[in-house]
Design a protein around this motif. Sequence first.
Motif, PDB file in Angstrom:
ATOM      1  N   ALA A  87     -49.011  23.065  28.762  1.00  0.00           N
ATOM      2  CA  ALA A  87     -47.901  21.944  28.356  1.00  0.00           C
ATOM      3  C   ALA A  87     -48.294  21.432  26.855  1.00  0.00           C
ATOM      4  N   PHE A  92     -46.449  17.943  24.203  1.00  0.00           N
ATOM      5  CA  PHE A  92     -46.140  16.816  25.225  1.00  0.00           C
ATOM      6  C   PHE A  92     -45.114  15.978  24.887  1.00  0.00           C
ATOM      7  N   LEU A  96     -39.281  18.247  29.765  1.00  0.00           N
ATOM      8  CA  LEU A  96     -39.524  19.448  30.388  1.00  0.00           C
ATOM      9  C   LEU A  96     -38.054  20.134  30.533  1.00  0.00           C
ATOM     10  N   TYR A  99     -37.159  22.693  27.566  1.00  0.00           N
ATOM     11  CA  TYR A  99     -38.139  23.770  27.289  1.00  0.00           C
ATOM     12  C   TYR A  99     -37.262  24.966  27.405  1.00  0.00           C
ATOM     13  N   VAL A 107     -45.345  28.235  31.399  1.00  0.00           N
ATOM     14  CA  VAL A 107     -45.791  27.065  32.258  1.00  0.00           C
ATOM     15  C   VAL A 107     -45.933  27.683  33.762  1.00  0.00           C
TER      16      VAL A 107
END
Length: 155
Positions: A87, A92, A96, A99, A107
């Motif tokens: 990540a 950060f 999510l 992505y 990941v």
Amino acid sequence: MKCWVCKRQARGYGHSDLRHPVGDARRYPIDWVFCSRRCQEAFHALYGHWRRMTEGRIDALEVAMIDPSDVELAAMRKCLKAFGEAAGEIGFAKPLGEYSEAEALQVIDTIVTRYTEAMVEHHEATKYPPVRGLKEPVSDPFADLEDDLPWEEKS
């Protein structure tokens, strides 16, 4: 034959479908074999849940999850660092849900790889019982036996 649950070698545990009479080939599914009582019970828990769902006795949205063992929980904890590193490479600040497919697969690959490595590490560490007086378990207790064969010439 391989265990239906974990894909290790099956060791005599099987399943009989008692809905069918004795002598009916459907009573003994040949691919539903297991390596241990634990895998057999896990299969039957999932199979029973599936049967109840298909018969309409429980909600189809409910999903049964087998509780992870202590070894599996420890392996999951070891994945946290690998997940953080993956990540961190992506960033950060990026949520999510944003992505890309490649980033999500990166990941997932990182986590699955670390989980598998942790499970292998545990398996290798417990492969042979500890020998009293040795600090670390012997990786192959029979490694030096080839030197002791009486019919081989020693040079």
